[in-house]
Write an enzyme that holds these catalytic residues in place. Structure first.
Site, PDB file in Angstrom:
ATOM      1  N   LYS A  61       0.818  -1.217   0.000  1.00  0.00           N
ATOM      2  CA  LYS A  61       0.000   0.000   0.000  1.00  0.00           C
ATOM      3  C   LYS A  61       0.851   1.266   0.000  1.00  0.00           C
ATOM      4  CE  LYS A  61      -4.012  -2.241   2.097  1.00  0.00           C
ATOM      5  NZ  LYS A  61      -4.673  -2.405   0.795  1.00  0.00           N
ATOM      6  N   GLU A  67      -9.346  -4.989  -1.486  1.00  0.00           N
ATOM      7  CA  GLU A  67      -9.163  -6.420  -1.756  1.00  0.00           C
ATOM      8  C   GLU A  67      -9.876  -7.156  -0.644  1.00  0.00           C
ATOM      9  OE1 GLU A  67      -8.410  -9.876  -1.067  1.00  0.00           O
ATOM     10  OE2 GLU A  67      -6.331  -9.338  -0.629  1.00  0.00           O
ATOM     11  N   CYS A 124      -5.648 -14.958   1.206  1.00  0.00           N
ATOM     12  CA  CYS A 124      -6.904 -14.550   0.574  1.00  0.00           C
ATOM     13  C   CYS A 124      -7.146 -15.247  -0.756  1.00  0.00           C
ATOM     14  CB  CYS A 124      -6.940 -13.041   0.395  1.00  0.00           C
ATOM     15  SG  CYS A 124      -5.522 -12.375  -0.498  1.00  0.00           S
ATOM     16  N   GLU A 184      -3.895  -3.763  -6.810  1.00  0.00           N
ATOM     17  CA  GLU A 184      -2.635  -3.428  -6.168  1.00  0.00           C
ATOM     18  C   GLU A 184      -1.511  -4.052  -6.994  1.00  0.00           C
ATOM     19  OE1 GLU A 184      -3.248  -2.515  -1.619  1.00  0.00           O
ATOM     20  OE2 GLU A 184      -3.548  -4.659  -1.978  1.00  0.00           O
TER      21      GLU A 184
END
Length: 490
Positions: free
Chosen positions: A162, A252, A286, A464
């Site tokens: 990030k 996300e 994830c 991302e």
């Protein structure tokens, strides 16, 4: 005294006491030990961080592209020099095996920072001719102050995913790590300062998502929010961001990803891929491919190979480098995963292996769940429909390509998908029909810095990594220039 002591907030280039002084504990899930006390931010702290970021951001943005690039490259060097120290902290905080954090978490995070540091000088506008006497040029300008809200499974990697594009584009960031795993984000703030990042350009506020996260998403001084987490929280973030100042949002939000094995696949390779897609990081990834589709004719042979491999997993103390499967991130999460396992049993899935929490010897003090495999699963089962975020594989059989594509897409998620086959025509044909943002053919899990990462449907908004993400941390200003005369109708 806990191992890492009291951890303060990081604002304006230094550790700073929170306004309230309230604290919460960081707990090692391998043994239940309190390893640190972290200060909890409140509204005053958020305002203070935003003010510091607003002051530091113009200083950072005014530097040349090469100056910003050099500072971020120095941060990369420091990250790599301190890799083992950071890996040890990450292991204590998350329960992830040291063999994993040492070779993956910091390494891949540093790679992303290095990638964006190299792209900074290439961030440029356009010149667009209109006619002989006029042209337009564009500038890519930073958004200003942006917020990052991280998840607990890859703390420092997510903080770098990030912050790297945000800082590369000339923004300042306020980062809120998960309250479950906050320690390495604070260390990252130290590293940025040591590398020469101006004060206020990267701040870390620890505390709960319901409080600190909501304050950040609603704050009028923040231009964008990048969030990683669950669907329910993501919907709140989007609503709060839109309801306050129409902030740009990147999210996300997880998945329930299909891994499709075709009849011509090398079954050993397919089993190895399925293992990595389900049990790496104790299943807390994830993109995990937890819905494993296998041709009915190969199901028994495939299941045998999976059981053999599960029995070889080395479960133990995550600080032992022989361990490749550690505890779940918290005792609360362990209980959640066990509820899903109980649901699978109740709904009639066949338990092949695992299905229980580990309580023998030293493991009794940690949040351990045995690697679990269910077969004869149905598409309507809870373990097949919902994201478990734990070491639970569901094996489903199918008859035809058309059928498996339809069933693979029958989910509200769309983060990842994969196929295993020796027929590349089939591989591409099927992948092009799968509703997922990240797809793998004959592999699983790798996401290089150059590769955009994000999902379809409820799995997220935006991406991302990759070049496009850097552009999304800028806004385009268009300027028309007239070199000739100007004619008014009045």
């Amino acid at each position: 005294m806990s191992r890492y002591g009291l951890q303060k907030l990081y604002i304006n280039g230094a550790y700073t006491d929170s306004a309230s002084g309230d604290t919460f504990d960081a707990v090692n899930p391998a043994n239940g030990e309190c390893i640190a006390q972290l200060q909890a931010a409140n509204a005053q702290d958020v305002d203070k961080a935003v003010a510091a970021a607003k002051q530091g951001q113009p200083v950072w943005a005014a530097m040349t592209a090469m100056e910003r690039s050099r500072i971020l490259r120095r941060a990369v060097d420091i990250l790599r020099d301190r890799n083992d120290e950071l890996a040890a902290i990450e292991t204590a905080d998350t329960g992830k095996p040291l063999s994993e954090t040492r070779s993956v978490d910091i390494v891949t995070g540093a790679d992303v920072l290095e990638y964006y540091a190299g792209l900074i000088p290439a961030l440029e506008g356009q010149q667009i001719p209109l006619r002989g006497s006029a042209f337009v040029y564009t500038r890519r300008e930073p958004l200003g102050v942006v917020a990052g809200i991280g998840a607990w499974n890859y703390p420092i990697q997510i903080a770098l995913w990030k912050s790297a594009p945000a800082l590369a584009a000339g923004n300042a960031m306020i980062f809120k790590p998960s309250e479950v795993t906050s320690l390495t984000a604070l260390k990252l703030a130290e590293i940025y300062t040591e590398a020469g990042l101006p004060a206020g350009v990267f701040n870390v506020l620890t505390g709960s998502g319901d409080q600190v996260g909501q304050m950040l998403t609603e704050h009028p001084g923040i231009a964008k929010v990048s969030f990683t987490g669950g669907i329910a929280s993501g919907k709140k973030v989007m609503a709060n961001a839109a309801g306050s100042t129409l902030k740009d949002v990147t999210m996300e939000l997880g998945g329930k990803s299909p891994l499709i094995i075709f009849a011509d696949a090398d079954l050993d390779k397919a089993a190895d891929i399925a293992m990595m897609a389900n049990f790496y990081s104790s299943g807390q990834v994830c993109t995990n491919g937890t819905r494993v589709f296998v041709p009915q004719a190969l199901q028994a042979a495939f299941e045998q190979k999976i059981v053999e491999r599960v029995k070889r997993i080395h479960i133990g103390d995550p600080s032992d480098e022989r361990t490749n499967f550690g505890p779940l991130v918290s005792f609360q999460h362990r209980d959640s995963v066990m509820r899903y396992i109980d649901s699978g049993k109740r709904e009639g899935a066949t338990l092949l292996i695992g299905g229980y929490s580990l309580t023998e010897d030293a493991l009794a003090h940690g949040a351990y769940v045995a690697p679990t495999v269910f077969t004869h699963c149905r598409d309507d089962m809870q373990i097949v429909r919902e994201e478990i975020f734990g070491p639970v594989m569901s094996i489903l059989s199918y008859q035809s390509e058309e059928e498996v594509i339809r069933r693979a897409n029958d989910t509200e998620y769309g983060l990842a998908a994969g196929v295993v086959t020796q027929d590349l025509n089939r591989a591409h044909r099927v992948i092009h029909q799968l509703q997922a943002g990240i797809c793998w053919i004959n592999t699983w899990g790798e996401s290089a810095p150059e590769m955009p990462v994000g999902g379809y449907k409820h799995s997220g908004v935006g991406r991302e990594n990759g070049i496009s993400t850097l552009e999304h941390y800028t806004q385009i200003k268009s300027i028309q220039v007239e070199l000739g005369s100007f004619n008014s109708v009045f």
